[in-house]
Design an enzyme around this catalytic site. Structure first.
Site, mmCIF file in Angstrom:
data_model
loop_
_atom_site.group_PDB
_atom_site.id
_atom_site.type_symbol
_atom_site.label_atom_id
_atom_site.label_comp_id
_atom_site.label_asym_id
_atom_site.label_seq_id
_atom_site.Cartn_x
_atom_site.Cartn_y
_atom_site.Cartn_z
ATOM 1 N N GLU A 1 0.860 -1.191 0.000
ATOM 2 C CA GLU A 1 0.000 0.000 0.000
ATOM 3 C C GLU A 1 0.887 1.228 0.000
ATOM 4 O OE1 GLU A 1 -2.706 0.214 3.342
ATOM 5 O OE2 GLU A 1 -3.470 -1.815 3.041
ATOM 6 N N GLU B 1 -13.872 5.002 0.697
ATOM 7 C CA GLU B 1 -14.707 4.012 1.399
ATOM 8 C C GLU B 1 -15.374 4.700 2.579
ATOM 9 O OE1 GLU B 1 -12.658 -0.009 1.854
ATOM 10 O OE2 GLU B 1 -11.000 1.288 1.351
ATOM 11 N N LYS C 1 -15.486 3.031 6.351
ATOM 12 C CA LYS C 1 -14.292 2.552 7.058
ATOM 13 C C LYS C 1 -14.229 3.112 8.465
ATOM 14 C CE LYS C 1 -10.118 1.391 5.495
ATOM 15 N NZ LYS C 1 -8.746 1.664 5.022
ATOM 16 N N GLU D 1 -9.232 8.676 6.760
ATOM 17 C CA GLU D 1 -9.249 7.243 6.442
ATOM 18 C C GLU D 1 -10.272 6.866 5.365
ATOM 19 O OE1 GLU D 1 -6.879 5.393 7.481
ATOM 20 O OE2 GLU D 1 -7.586 3.393 6.969
#
Ligand SMILES: *[C@@H]1O[C@H](CO)[C@@H](O)[C@H](O)[C@H]1NC(C)=O
Ligand SMILES: *[C@@H]1O[C@H](CO)[C@@H](O)[C@H](O)[C@H]1NC(C)=O
Ligand SMILES: *[C@@H]1O[C@H](CO)[C@@H](O)[C@H](O)[C@H]1NC(C)=O
Ligand SMILES: *[C@@H]1O[C@H](CO)[C@@H](O)[C@H](O)[C@H]1NC(C)=O
Ligand SMILES: *[C@@H]1O[C@H](CO)[C@@H](O)[C@H](O)[C@H]1NC(C)=O
Length: 485
Positions: free
Chosen positions: A271, A321, A324, A332
């Site tokens: 990542e 997202e 999350k 995040e």
């Protein structure tokens, strides 16, 4: 005119070289991978994701689970797939029989002619994070061994490797530069066993590296060191000068591997990326600067001082997202290069050629009807019923763009309230009852978005993958209502 001095006979060769260079560069994007996490109220359909990857020459995807329905859409696409095993599955996989069943159901079943091109299985996800208090310390390595053994026994071990995506906090460098690096004291013996196992099985070490988080966690972190265009005081380590955090971090790992007697384990960056909202340093301008610097660096294929050559990387992440956990911070939910709906956020050049353009977004995205939830006209913003309702809406949906440094921080009190109501309404698939808030809210047809602060519209769900969070909260509501009556 040095140019004119080249004898005519050498021209073709010279052109060949340029052409060859161009071909190598063009190929670079094809070695890029991307993470696709699906912790959102609504996700893009996997066929849209496949098309996005193809349109942007991204040839590899890393998933966080092995959902059979999702994986089958990658069959026949040639896209290289890394499956994931969530941490909560690790203890189950300490029994070999379970690992064998896992491989049979989630790997072997895709291994037909024209099936999915599975290349890796990521066992756990950053299982040794300090914040997990050692919860996965006993289960991770046995699970890794069992999964690889099951792959080997299924005759897939040469092609498919099991590994563990690790956070860079599994090693420390101290203040003396990368060469002082080694695996963290509390897990060093375990890490040595793991990397020895990876070496024996010719499996890679997967590491997640986040210059953004260094900046977020340490206000004294030299900002320029997070990027790739110099300008920061280099870190001197023996004869080596480090001018960016990525190189220094990766080489700390390279030293740690060396000190564990496994210098040849291949390093893959599992990542890497930069978020675009929810923090003062999370915005498209800095994300663009980070990615373009990174892609230019990658295009040189020089690697790092200790790990020269091409490095395989998986960008984090494909899309935002909105469900999350924000325990790490409000940013995040905003790691996507694309928004929740697959729209590109900023121009970039995956090939590192200084030729930035908007990446190709998702096609055929279906939204719910163009309607939003807002604070009812005529209701005073200081009505004391508003705060508890905002609180509820934000806890159950996503208000991370409203905070300090967020893209919607300056939309005013009324805007704030409507934003929270709308997020709740959209994340609940525009359910009429999700736009009530004790009579404070109403559905509006006029788009309340501002240029800086779009009010999202829900995507059409597929009805197949249910959002775990929403199912859970529905279940809780159900249980609570039973308890009440
Ligand atoms: C993808 O690669 C093809 C062939 O190399 C090229 O023609 C195309 O422009 C590339 N697309 C993008 C978005 O980079
Ligand atoms: C296969 O993967 C899915 C999704 O990650 C998981 O729920 C399921 O338990 C796995 N199958 C087996 C037999 O372990
Ligand atoms: C780890 O320990 C801390 C402090 O004792 C606690 O607050 C936290 O919830 C624990 N985390 C996990 C994942 O167990
Ligand atoms: C809203 O309520 C506050 C406090 O009760 C009051 O001072 C203000 O005048 C009201 N605003 C409007 C537009 O009615
Ligand atoms: C809107 O909400 C955010 C987050 O709670 C807050 O920082 C900001 O000051 C609010 N703005 C107004 C005008 O109330």
């Amino acid at each position: 005119m040095a140019f004119a001095m080249i004898p005519l006979s050498q021209w073709p060769c010279c052109c060949c070289f340029v052409l060859l260079m161009m071909m190598m560069m063009a190929n670079y994007a094809e070695s890029i991978g991307v993470n696709w996490g699906t912790q959102a109220a609504q996700d893009l359909h996997p066929t849209m994701v496949v098309q996005m990857l193809k349109d942007n020459n991204i040839s590899k995807i890393k998933l966080f689970d092995s959902d059979h329905w999702t994986v089958k859409f990658f069959a026949g696409t040639g896209i290289e797939v890394m499956l994931g095993i969530p941490n909560d599955q690790l203890s189950r996989l300490t029994k070999y029989g379970n690992a064998k069943d896992w491989v049979k159901e989630n790997v072997t079943s895709h291994m037909y002619d024209g099936g999915a091109n599975i290349k890796y299985v990521a066992v756990g996800n950053e299982p040794f994070l300090k914040s997990y208090n050692g919860s996965h310390m006993k289960t991770t390595f046995p699970a890794l061994q069992n999964v690889q053994k099951a792959l080997n026994e299924a005759g897939l071990g040469d092609k498919i490797k099991a590994t563990i995506p690790q956070n860079a906090d599994v090693y420390d460098s101290g203040s003396d530069g990368p060469s002082a690096g080694d695996f963290r004291d509390d897990i060093r013996d375990l890490m040595v066993d793991i990397v020895t196992f990876l070496q024996d099985n010719k499996a890679p070490f997967l590491v997640n590296i986040y210059p953004f988080l260094s900046l977020y966690e340490n206000p004294d972190f030299p900002v320029e060191f997070a990027f790739f265009d110099g300008g920061s005081r280099p870190v001197q380590d023996g004869n080596i000068q480090y001018t960016n955090m990525f190189d220094a971090n990766l080489d700390t790992l390279a030293w740690s591997l060396k000190k564990s007697g496994t210098p040849n384990v291949k390093i893959i960056v599992g990542e890497i990326g930069w978020p675009t909202d929810g923090n003062i340093n999370a915005n498209t301008r800095l994300a663009q600067r980070f990615y373009n610097g990174f892609f230019r660096k990658m295009a040189t294929k020089k690697g790092t001082p200790l790990h020269p050559g091409n490095i395989d990387v998986y960008l984090f992440s494909l899309t935002d997202e909105n469900a999350k956990s924000i325990a790490p911070g409000s940013f995040e939910r905003h790691w996507g290069i694309f928004g929740y709906d697959g729209k590109p956020k900023f121009a970039l050049d995956f090939t590192g050629q200084w030729n930035s353009k908007m990446p190709v977004g998702a096609k055929n995205v279906q939204y719910l009807p163009p309607q939003w939830c807002a604070l009812k006209a005529g209701i005073n913003t200081s009505d004391d019923r508003i705060p508890p309702n905002i609180d509820y809406a934000c806890r159950q949906s996503d208000c991370t763009s409203l905070g300090y440094g967020g893209s919607c921080n300056k939309i005013g009190t009324r805007g704030n309230i409507s934003y929270a109501f709308n997020m709740y309404y959209q994340m609940n698939n525009q359910d009429v009852e999700a736009c009530d808030f004790k009579g404070l809210a109403e559905i509006v047809k006029k788009n309340p978005s501002t240029p800086e602060c779009p009010f999202p519209l829900a995507l059409q769900s597929f009805g197949i993958r249910l959002n775990a969070g929403i199912v859970l909260s529905a279940l809780t509501t159900f249980l609570v209502s039973i308890a009440l009556f």
